[in-house]
Motif scaffolding. Structure first.
Motif, PDB file in Angstrom:
ATOM      1  N   ASP A  98       0.813  -1.203   0.000  1.00 50.53           N
ATOM      2  CA  ASP A  98       0.000   0.000   0.000  1.00 50.53           C
ATOM      3  C   ASP A  98       0.852   1.262   0.000  1.00 50.53           C
ATOM      4  O   ASP A  98       0.873   2.029   0.941  1.00 50.53           O
ATOM      5  CB  ASP A  98      -0.914   0.001   1.231  1.00 50.53           C
ATOM      6  N   ARG A  99       1.640   1.387  -1.053  1.00 50.28           N
ATOM      7  CA  ARG A  99       2.431   2.614  -1.134  1.00 50.28           C
ATOM      8  C   ARG A  99       2.926   2.780  -2.565  1.00 50.28           C
ATOM      9  O   ARG A  99       2.903   1.843  -3.362  1.00 50.28           O
ATOM     10  CB  ARG A  99       3.605   2.570  -0.174  1.00 50.28           C
ATOM     11  N   VAL A 100       3.392   3.956  -2.834  1.00 48.85           N
ATOM     12  CA  VAL A 100       3.994   4.230  -4.133  1.00 48.85           C
ATOM     13  C   VAL A 100       5.408   3.663  -4.106  1.00 48.85           C
ATOM     14  O   VAL A 100       6.155   3.903  -3.164  1.00 48.85           O
ATOM     15  CB  VAL A 100       4.028   5.756  -4.371  1.00 48.85           C
ATOM     16  N   GLN A 101       5.741   2.870  -5.106  1.00 50.18           N
ATOM     17  CA  GLN A 101       7.089   2.299  -5.181  1.00 50.18           C
ATOM     18  C   GLN A 101       7.998   3.278  -5.900  1.00 50.18           C
ATOM     19  O   GLN A 101       7.755   3.652  -7.047  1.00 50.18           O
ATOM     20  CB  GLN A 101       7.062   0.967  -5.940  1.00 50.18           C
ATOM     21  N   LYS A 102       9.072   3.675  -5.215  1.00 55.83           N
ATOM     22  CA  LYS A 102      10.023   4.590  -5.825  1.00 55.83           C
ATOM     23  C   LYS A 102      11.353   3.864  -5.984  1.00 55.83           C
ATOM     24  O   LYS A 102      12.011   3.571  -5.000  1.00 55.83           O
ATOM     25  CB  LYS A 102      10.186   5.830  -4.937  1.00 55.83           C
ATOM     26  N   LEU A 103      11.695   3.577  -7.205  1.00 54.94           N
ATOM     27  CA  LEU A 103      12.834   2.704  -7.470  1.00 54.94           C
ATOM     28  C   LEU A 103      13.860   3.377  -8.379  1.00 54.94           C
ATOM     29  O   LEU A 103      13.521   4.242  -9.180  1.00 54.94           O
ATOM     30  CB  LEU A 103      12.353   1.418  -8.146  1.00 54.94           C
ATOM     31  N   PHE A 104      15.115   2.968  -8.246  1.00 54.87           N
ATOM     32  CA  PHE A 104      16.115   3.376  -9.235  1.00 54.87           C
ATOM     33  C   PHE A 104      17.029   2.207  -9.557  1.00 54.87           C
ATOM     34  O   PHE A 104      17.095   1.230  -8.806  1.00 54.87           O
ATOM     35  CB  PHE A 104      16.912   4.596  -8.753  1.00 54.87           C
ATOM     36  N   TYR A 105      17.691   2.288 -10.694  1.00 56.64           N
ATOM     37  CA  TYR A 105      18.592   1.212 -11.126  1.00 56.64           C
ATOM     38  C   TYR A 105      19.828   1.825 -11.764  1.00 56.64           C
ATOM     39  O   TYR A 105      19.817   2.972 -12.226  1.00 56.64           O
ATOM     40  CB  TYR A 105      17.874   0.303 -12.148  1.00 56.64           C
ATOM     41  N   ILE A 106      20.897   1.056 -11.777  1.00 55.68           N
ATOM     42  CA  ILE A 106      22.134   1.459 -12.436  1.00 55.68           C
ATOM     43  C   ILE A 106      22.646   0.229 -13.158  1.00 55.68           C
ATOM     44  O   ILE A 106      22.772  -0.831 -12.536  1.00 55.68           O
ATOM     45  CB  ILE A 106      23.207   1.911 -11.417  1.00 55.68           C
ATOM     46  N   GLY A 107      22.938   0.348 -14.446  1.00 54.97           N
ATOM     47  CA  GLY A 107      23.474  -0.843 -15.104  1.00 54.97           C
ATOM     48  C   GLY A 107      23.581  -0.731 -16.602  1.00 54.97           C
ATOM     49  O   GLY A 107      23.194   0.270 -17.199  1.00 54.97           O
ATOM     50  N   PRO A 108      24.132  -1.782 -17.226  1.00 53.85           N
ATOM     51  CA  PRO A 108      24.350  -1.784 -18.668  1.00 53.85           C
ATOM     52  C   PRO A 108      23.089  -2.113 -19.464  1.00 53.85           C
ATOM     53  O   PRO A 108      22.244  -2.873 -19.007  1.00 53.85           O
ATOM     54  CB  PRO A 108      25.396  -2.885 -18.853  1.00 53.85           C
ATOM     55  N   MET A 109      22.992  -1.498 -20.649  1.00 51.64           N
ATOM     56  CA  MET A 109      21.920  -1.776 -21.593  1.00 51.64           C
ATOM     57  C   MET A 109      22.581  -2.098 -22.936  1.00 51.64           C
ATOM     58  O   MET A 109      23.734  -1.736 -23.166  1.00 51.64           O
ATOM     59  CB  MET A 109      21.007  -0.562 -21.786  1.00 51.64           C
ATOM     60  N   PHE A 110      21.815  -2.733 -23.829  1.00 50.02           N
ATOM     61  CA  PHE A 110      22.412  -3.192 -25.072  1.00 50.02           C
ATOM     62  C   PHE A 110      21.523  -2.881 -26.271  1.00 50.02           C
ATOM     63  O   PHE A 110      20.348  -3.260 -26.278  1.00 50.02           O
ATOM     64  CB  PHE A 110      22.647  -4.702 -24.995  1.00 50.02           C
ATOM     65  N   ARG A 111      22.081  -2.173 -27.234  1.00 49.99           N
ATOM     66  CA  ARG A 111      21.341  -1.946 -28.483  1.00 49.99           C
ATOM     67  C   ARG A 111      22.298  -2.069 -29.641  1.00 49.99           C
ATOM     68  O   ARG A 111      23.374  -1.492 -29.637  1.00 49.99           O
ATOM     69  CB  ARG A 111      20.710  -0.549 -28.494  1.00 49.99           C
ATOM     70  N   HIS A 112      21.880  -2.802 -30.647  1.00 48.53           N
ATOM     71  CA  HIS A 112      22.738  -2.996 -31.810  1.00 48.53           C
ATOM     72  C   HIS A 112      22.531  -1.847 -32.790  1.00 48.53           C
ATOM     73  O   HIS A 112      21.679  -1.907 -33.665  1.00 48.53           O
ATOM     74  CB  HIS A 112      22.423  -4.331 -32.483  1.00 48.53           C
ATOM     75  N   GLU A 113      23.337  -0.788 -32.602  1.00 48.82           N
ATOM     76  CA  GLU A 113      23.253   0.378 -33.471  1.00 48.82           C
ATOM     77  C   GLU A 113      24.641   0.685 -33.971  1.00 48.82           C
ATOM     78  O   GLU A 113      25.623   0.185 -33.451  1.00 48.82           O
ATOM     79  CB  GLU A 113      22.790   1.601 -32.674  1.00 48.82           C
ATOM     80  N   ARG A 114      24.727   1.573 -34.938  1.00 53.65           N
ATOM     81  CA  ARG A 114      26.045   2.013 -35.390  1.00 53.65           C
ATOM     82  C   ARG A 114      26.629   2.934 -34.329  1.00 53.65           C
ATOM     83  O   ARG A 114      26.028   3.948 -34.002  1.00 53.65           O
ATOM     84  CB  ARG A 114      25.889   2.764 -36.708  1.00 53.65           C
TER      85      ARG A 114
END
Length: 435
Positions: A98-114
């Motif tokens: 019964d509350r608003v979830q306030k979250l954060f994250y730090i980490g790698p992401m991956f996209r196949h782009e030039r």
RNA sequence: GCGGCUAUGGUGUAAUGGUAGCACGAGAGACUGUGGCUCUCUUAGUACGGGUUCGAAUCCCGUUAGUCGCCCCA
């Protein structure tokens, strides 16, 4: 020679210091706002991204690193983290709390782009997601959080742009309206926009081409045509932002690429970056949770590119990151002296006193040169002569003075030197090497 | 994914198709156990693979990587 794969980077020790500064600052600022860190896997079921990011987006169509697996669509290296966070939120029934979830994250992401400057195939994001409320004050809190973070990092020149794209009722209506208005001018638009006109007409709005911008003159703008509820929401956002003193520009032509955004969207740009000038972007997504099979839960968040952030900061971190310097150097001549110093180093380590030692049996001259470069305060000197007399010499590298002390009590003597220095300067500031 | 530009020691840079040089860095040394400056010496390079040529860092092709723009996006 094998090199790092295209679009990926090694972060070398000196650079890691900058990264850690960024991460630690984020944890501290976000923590002060009551946000908690969440860590999700770096790969997910492919379907998660298809259903959240949008089937016809570039990310899903051509940028995902997908590994096929038997039965199903395989697994995908996460191209962004909002969907994984929402998935985790649902999987662990956080909606039932019964509350608003306030979250954060730090980490790698991956996209196949030039790859380009500020655009990598493995890149890193710090992001924030607030789940559980549609209240406009949260849009504002999240933007304010980002703004505080940037200024605490010492970044100047960041530019906030804010817009509203409306809800799932008025957003598509606006698309139709836009199509209607542009219908007669389609052939005047650039090639890209002719395609956009069919595929995702909202994107015509932020085309950089002057011809297209000219065609957009006198066209109804999003904030003027969104529905009354969306309008009220956006009014609140603008009002609260102004009251908090967050400076921003209203950008009625700002749109975002990901399908899930509703109502408030925003982007932070910086002039240091070139073509990829967005260091952070985000917005509200009030239907994503539901469309992933959860309850109707509203949410808002943003993602910040760490590489871009560091690029924008350029040299502004200088002076804020102190290099770790050893307090003393253990110089030795002869195998026995080295062994005694090596054992002494262990004692010092137990007391958290950082020292350096020469492993290569080099000359004193060479060891002193290195000690000087390291910027140590003291050099402990031990040779055969000292061993025979059960003493060591301590040389103060600033004054050049040398004193002989009992080998047995050297640890206490070093400790008292450190305490002495602490009481004098109130911090451990190593001397600058002689030049 | 498309187009342009670029690639020389660890770093920064020179070299009309004709001896790959300089600076910084790094290492050793200059009355054998002491830092800085100075000096001496050493170190190490034409991204990779083909081709043209008597001869290629230099010209051509391919590859790889970077970079800029487009697309898109953090």
């Amino acid at each position: 020679m094998i090199q790092a794969v295209r679009g990926t980077n090694d972060i070398l020790p000196q650079e890691v210091m900058r990264w850690r500064f960024l991460e630690e600052k984020a944890r501290s600022v976000f923590g002060r706002y009551g946000y908690e860190e969440i860590r999700t896997p770096i790969f997910e079921e492919t379907e998660l991204f298809i259903r959240s990011v949008g089937e016809t987006t570039d990310i899903v169509e051509k940028q995902m690193y997908t590994i096929p697996e038997e039965g199903g669509m395989g697994i995908t290296l996460r191209p962004e983290a909002t969907a994984p966070v929402v998935r985790s939120f649902l999987q662990h029934n956080l909606a039932h709390e019964d509350r608003v979830q306030k979250l954060f994250y730090i980490g790698p992401m991956f996209r196949h782009e030039r790859p380009q400057k500020g655009r990598l195939r493995q890149f890193h994001q710090i992001g924030v997601e607030v789940l559980g409320s549609g209240h406009p004050s949260l849009d504002v809190e999240v933007i304010d959080l980002l703004s505080s973070f940037l200024s605490e990092m010492g970044l100047s020149g960041a530019h906030f742009k804010v817009n509203s794209v409306g809800c799932r009722v008025c957003k598509p209506k606006y698309g139709e309206l836009l199509k209607e208005s542009l219908k007669s001018k389609v052939h005047a638009l650039c090639g890209n926009c002719q395609r956009r006109f069919e595929k995702n007409v909202l994107r015509v709005l932020d085309c950089k081409n002057e011809i297209c911008q000219a065609a957009l003159e006198n066209i109804p703008l999003l904030p003027d045509v969104i529905c009354q509820d969306c309008r009220n929401h956006f009014d609140q956002v603008e009002l609260l932002l102004a009251e908090l003193g967050v400076s921003f520009t209203l950008a009625p032509k700002l749109v975002r690429g990901l399908d899930y955004y509703t109502r408030t969207i925003f982007e932070v740009t910086h002039a240091n970056l070139g073509a990829q000038d967005a260091i952070a972007a985000g917005g509200r997504y009030d239907h994503l949770v539901e469309s992933l099979g959860g309850p109707s839960v509203c949410a808002v968040g943003f993602g910040m590119g760490m590489e871009r952030m560091l690029l924008a900061l350029q040299n502004e971190l200088e002076g804020k990151i102190l290099p770790v310097r050893p307090f003393l150097f253990l110089a030795s001549l002869g195998e026995q002296a080295f062994q005694l110093n090596f054992l002494l180093q262990k004692e010092l380590r137990k007391l958290s006193i950082l020292s350096e030692i020469d492993y290569e049996a080099k000359s004193f001259k060479s060891q002193f040169r290195r000690a000087n470069k390291l910027g140590v305060k003291y050099v402990l000197i031990r040779g055969e002569d000292e061993i025979a007399r059960k003493v060591v010499k301590l040389k103060n590298m600033v004054s050049g003075m040398e004193e002989e002390v009992s080998a047995e009590h050297v640890v206490e003597i070093i400790l008292s030197q450190i305490k002495n220095q602490l009481s004098k300067t109130n911090e451990l500031t190593p001397p600058t090497p002689l030049k």
